[in-house]
Design a protein around this motif. Sequence first.
Motif, PDB file in Angstrom:
ATOM      1  N   LEU A 338       0.646  -1.272  -0.039  1.00  0.00           N
ATOM      2  CA  LEU A 338       0.104  -0.054   0.059  1.00  0.00           C
ATOM      3  C   LEU A 338       0.685   1.450  -0.189  1.00  0.00           C
ATOM      4  O   LEU A 338       1.503   0.976   0.636  1.00  0.00           O
ATOM      5  N   ASP A 339       1.131   1.836  -1.386  1.00  0.00           N
ATOM      6  CA  ASP A 339       1.683   3.351  -1.405  1.00  0.00           C
ATOM      7  C   ASP A 339       0.114   4.572  -1.346  1.00  0.00           C
ATOM      8  O   ASP A 339       0.094   4.623  -2.579  1.00  0.00           O
ATOM      9  N   LEU A 340       0.499   4.704  -0.174  1.00  0.00           N
ATOM     10  CA  LEU A 340      -0.941   5.701  -0.894  1.00  0.00           C
ATOM     11  C   LEU A 340      -0.737   7.033  -0.492  1.00  0.00           C
ATOM     12  O   LEU A 340       0.849   7.231  -0.274  1.00  0.00           O
ATOM     13  N   SER A 341      -1.410   7.982  -1.563  1.00  0.00           N
ATOM     14  CA  SER A 341      -1.270   9.011  -1.422  1.00  0.00           C
ATOM     15  C   SER A 341      -1.620   9.772   0.081  1.00  0.00           C
ATOM     16  O   SER A 341      -2.869   8.985   0.194  1.00  0.00           O
ATOM     17  N   ASP A 342      -1.814  11.019   0.630  1.00  0.00           N
ATOM     18  CA  ASP A 342      -2.108  11.688   1.549  1.00  0.00           C
ATOM     19  C   ASP A 342      -4.053  11.750   1.001  1.00  0.00           C
ATOM     20  O   ASP A 342      -4.807  11.183   2.424  1.00  0.00           O
ATOM     21  N   ASP A 343      -4.351  11.296   0.616  1.00  0.00           N
ATOM     22  CA  ASP A 343      -5.994  11.968   0.178  1.00  0.00           C
ATOM     23  C   ASP A 343      -6.955  10.428   0.404  1.00  0.00           C
ATOM     24  O   ASP A 343      -7.621  10.019   0.244  1.00  0.00           O
ATOM     25  N   GLU A 344      -5.331   9.389  -0.334  1.00  0.00           N
ATOM     26  CA  GLU A 344      -6.030   7.892   0.391  1.00  0.00           C
ATOM     27  C   GLU A 344      -6.250   7.545   1.308  1.00  0.00           C
ATOM     28  O   GLU A 344      -6.061   6.569   2.210  1.00  0.00           O
ATOM     29  N   LYS A 345      -5.151   8.061   2.283  1.00  0.00           N
ATOM     30  CA  LYS A 345      -4.607   8.139   3.653  1.00  0.00           C
ATOM     31  C   LYS A 345      -5.110   8.403   4.827  1.00  0.00           C
ATOM     32  O   LYS A 345      -5.838   9.683   4.325  1.00  0.00           O
ATOM     33  N   ASN A 378     -10.031   1.637   0.819  1.00  0.00           N
ATOM     34  CA  ASN A 378     -10.258   0.126   0.835  1.00  0.00           C
ATOM     35  C   ASN A 378     -10.025  -1.077   2.450  1.00  0.00           C
ATOM     36  O   ASN A 378     -10.412  -1.906   2.255  1.00  0.00           O
ATOM     37  N   ASN A 379     -10.580  -0.207   2.995  1.00  0.00           N
ATOM     38  CA  ASN A 379     -10.340  -0.129   4.412  1.00  0.00           C
ATOM     39  C   ASN A 379     -10.088  -1.346   5.273  1.00  0.00           C
ATOM     40  O   ASN A 379     -10.058  -2.209   5.367  1.00  0.00           O
ATOM     41  N   LYS A 380      -8.417  -0.989   4.158  1.00  0.00           N
ATOM     42  CA  LYS A 380      -7.690  -1.455   5.473  1.00  0.00           C
ATOM     43  C   LYS A 380      -6.278  -0.509   5.932  1.00  0.00           C
ATOM     44  O   LYS A 380      -6.043   0.175   6.313  1.00  0.00           O
ATOM     45  N   ILE A 381      -5.616  -1.563   6.549  1.00  0.00           N
ATOM     46  CA  ILE A 381      -4.598  -0.891   7.618  1.00  0.00           C
ATOM     47  C   ILE A 381      -3.059  -0.997   7.006  1.00  0.00           C
ATOM     48  O   ILE A 381      -2.172  -2.337   5.906  1.00  0.00           O
ATOM     49  N   MET A 402      -2.489  -8.425   8.946  1.00  0.00           N
ATOM     50  CA  MET A 402      -2.737  -7.585   6.977  1.00  0.00           C
ATOM     51  C   MET A 402      -2.039  -8.597   6.205  1.00  0.00           C
ATOM     52  O   MET A 402      -2.361  -8.330   4.878  1.00  0.00           O
ATOM     53  N   ARG A 403      -1.036  -8.854   6.133  1.00  0.00           N
ATOM     54  CA  ARG A 403      -0.796 -10.045   5.525  1.00  0.00           C
ATOM     55  C   ARG A 403      -2.088 -10.570   5.166  1.00  0.00           C
ATOM     56  O   ARG A 403      -1.874 -10.941   4.311  1.00  0.00           O
ATOM     57  N   MET A 404      -2.418 -11.176   6.055  1.00  0.00           N
ATOM     58  CA  MET A 404      -3.934 -12.440   5.778  1.00  0.00           C
ATOM     59  C   MET A 404      -4.626 -11.343   4.778  1.00  0.00           C
ATOM     60  O   MET A 404      -5.775 -11.711   3.637  1.00  0.00           O
ATOM     61  N   ASP A 405      -4.595 -10.495   4.392  1.00  0.00           N
ATOM     62  CA  ASP A 405      -5.640  -9.339   3.719  1.00  0.00           C
ATOM     63  C   ASP A 405      -6.683  -8.556   4.433  1.00  0.00           C
ATOM     64  O   ASP A 405      -7.829  -8.810   3.271  1.00  0.00           O
ATOM     65  N   TYR A 406      -7.023  -9.474   5.635  1.00  0.00           N
ATOM     66  CA  TYR A 406      -8.687  -8.717   5.872  1.00  0.00           C
ATOM     67  C   TYR A 406      -9.140  -7.765   5.941  1.00  0.00           C
ATOM     68  O   TYR A 406      -8.103  -6.552   6.334  1.00  0.00           O
ATOM     69  N   ASP A 407     -10.727  -7.840   5.974  1.00  0.00           N
ATOM     70  CA  ASP A 407     -11.015  -6.161   5.875  1.00  0.00           C
ATOM     71  C   ASP A 407     -10.478  -6.052   7.536  1.00  0.00           C
ATOM     72  O   ASP A 407     -11.349  -6.892   7.962  1.00  0.00           O
ATOM     73  N   LEU A 408     -10.726  -4.500   7.929  1.00  0.00           N
ATOM     74  CA  LEU A 408     -10.584  -4.232   8.898  1.00  0.00           C
ATOM     75  C   LEU A 408     -12.115  -4.396  10.030  1.00  0.00           C
ATOM     76  O   LEU A 408     -13.073  -4.013  10.811  1.00  0.00           O
ATOM     77  N   ASP A 409     -13.418  -4.523   8.388  1.00  0.00           N
ATOM     78  CA  ASP A 409     -14.755  -5.069   9.496  1.00  0.00           C
ATOM     79  C   ASP A 409     -14.519  -5.887   9.999  1.00  0.00           C
ATOM     80  O   ASP A 409     -15.239  -6.607  10.990  1.00  0.00           O
ATOM     81  N   ASP A 410     -14.143  -6.865   9.733  1.00  0.00           N
ATOM     82  CA  ASP A 410     -13.175  -8.246  10.349  1.00  0.00           C
ATOM     83  C   ASP A 410     -13.213  -8.607  11.996  1.00  0.00           C
ATOM     84  O   ASP A 410     -13.000  -8.861  12.704  1.00  0.00           O
ATOM     85  N   TYR A 411     -12.004  -7.499  12.069  1.00  0.00           N
ATOM     86  CA  TYR A 411     -11.414  -6.456  13.430  1.00  0.00           C
ATOM     87  C   TYR A 411     -13.179  -6.545  14.604  1.00  0.00           C
ATOM     88  O   TYR A 411     -12.333  -6.401  15.761  1.00  0.00           O
ATOM     89  N   LYS A 429     -10.887  -0.497  16.434  1.00  0.00           N
ATOM     90  CA  LYS A 429     -12.229  -0.844  16.988  1.00  0.00           C
ATOM     91  C   LYS A 429     -13.206   0.150  17.391  1.00  0.00           C
ATOM     92  O   LYS A 429     -14.434   0.204  17.080  1.00  0.00           O
ATOM     93  N   ASN A 430     -12.526   0.643  18.094  1.00  0.00           N
ATOM     94  CA  ASN A 430     -13.442   1.789  18.517  1.00  0.00           C
ATOM     95  C   ASN A 430     -13.426   3.724  17.871  1.00  0.00           C
ATOM     96  O   ASN A 430     -14.183   4.517  18.194  1.00  0.00           O
ATOM     97  N   MET A 431     -12.209   3.721  17.127  1.00  0.00           N
ATOM     98  CA  MET A 431     -12.347   4.904  16.563  1.00  0.00           C
ATOM     99  C   MET A 431     -12.405   5.079  15.489  1.00  0.00           C
ATOM    100  O   MET A 431     -12.606   5.746  14.399  1.00  0.00           O
ATOM    101  N   TRP A 432     -12.282   3.334  14.238  1.00  0.00           N
ATOM    102  CA  TRP A 432     -11.839   3.732  13.377  1.00  0.00           C
ATOM    103  C   TRP A 432     -12.922   2.549  12.236  1.00  0.00           C
ATOM    104  O   TRP A 432     -14.219   3.566  11.400  1.00  0.00           O
ATOM    105  N   LEU A 433     -13.763   1.500  12.977  1.00  0.00           N
ATOM    106  CA  LEU A 433     -14.469   1.205  12.683  1.00  0.00           C
ATOM    107  C   LEU A 433     -16.050   1.777  12.036  1.00  0.00           C
ATOM    108  O   LEU A 433     -16.404   2.266  14.174  1.00  0.00           O
TER     109      LEU A 433
END
Length: 433
Positions: A338-345, A378-381, A402-411, A429-433
Amino acid sequence: MRNIVIGSGPAGRLGSLELGKLGEDVTLIEKNHIAGTCLNEGCMVVCALTDITKFIDLNKRFNEYGFLKSQLDISYEKITQKIIETQEKLRYLNQMENESFGNNIVYGKASIDESTVKVNGESLEYDNLLIATGARPFIPEIEGNEFGLTNKDILKIDEVPESLNIIGGGIIAGEIANIYSTLGSEVNILARSTFLKELSENTKEYVLKKIIPDVNIYENTNVKQAFKNKVLTDDDQELEGVPFFATGRVPNSEIAEGIVEINPDKTIKVNEMMKTNLNNIYAAGDVTGGYMLTPVARMEGITAARNMAGYSNKVSYECIPQTLSLNTEVSFVKNEKLDLSDDEKAQIAIPGIGGPSAFWHILSGDTGYAEVDFDKNNNKIAKINSISPSSTSDVAYLSHLMRMDYDLDDYENFLEIHPSTDTTYKIIKNMWL
């Protein structure tokens, strides 16, 4: 199949264990002590000394709070003596573990050709060979470099140096600075570029202000000459203190020169199966470069062993968790995909939580810090920096997600243990989801 493994550090020891588990014929050759740099000169020595410095730090804190009155009488000589005694016990256990799978262990210096290994005057034929000879400290070519200490010397010195000049700006430099600063040395760090560039700026700032505040940091500074008790920088500044080189590592690849392909940096060239350009010769661990970390070396050794035994296996270097062993642990991981731009992060950062090993830090306001970067589309770390007593395990488990590419909703279904100092779960869990 006759399998020979040269080197018993994390890569060679775990590789030989895996081969033994798979029922293979194994001879493990070790030049010095079983378990390699990690146990005998590296991370285990750092962890042992850091256990002492954590106790010193906590004792100082309790005295300042006024409910404990104690004065510590510290013997560095006794500390190193007990570390050596512990190492001897662990070597014995590591040898027994390997031999329990039927592996033969030989102590001696080896040399190789394309079909045999020579050791102690004997020639041993092999079907498969694993080279896991590790690496050694890099000593820069400066005048007076013979006066410099390295991690290999930590257990050889008799007392804590009055002052220390640590040459280098990476994780080892930070860990050594923390140890000797807490033990009473006046410590300077001289980094050729930026100190602790692996960390985010805010995490680094916390480390400098809250964990190693007494260490003097000199960035973009080169040392041009070393003396027994001082160094001379490139701008002719003299800094008092024993020189200590933490300037990287050099692969012990000389054994393989002229036999297999060597990279320009002297590491042994391997593919994702840890195979060299010769079908029956493999290499793993620090001698192959890359991440010079014990868990990565273990992973590479096991991967090589499975391929040697005929079970196709590939290594992956995605989302490798790392830590900085200080009086409070600092752990971090990055998703390189994930090489994110400021807009994507998106980023959330909060102070640490007071809990086990951090409750008494609340009064002084240094409970830790956590910072998580998200791929908000994409809701990833994307990246984690965490400072807390539990950060080593917290970040390791999150790196797996992160390696398993879980969606953060699974958290959302993750149930934490209380009490804990893990702030990353609170962010996710409490601030992002």
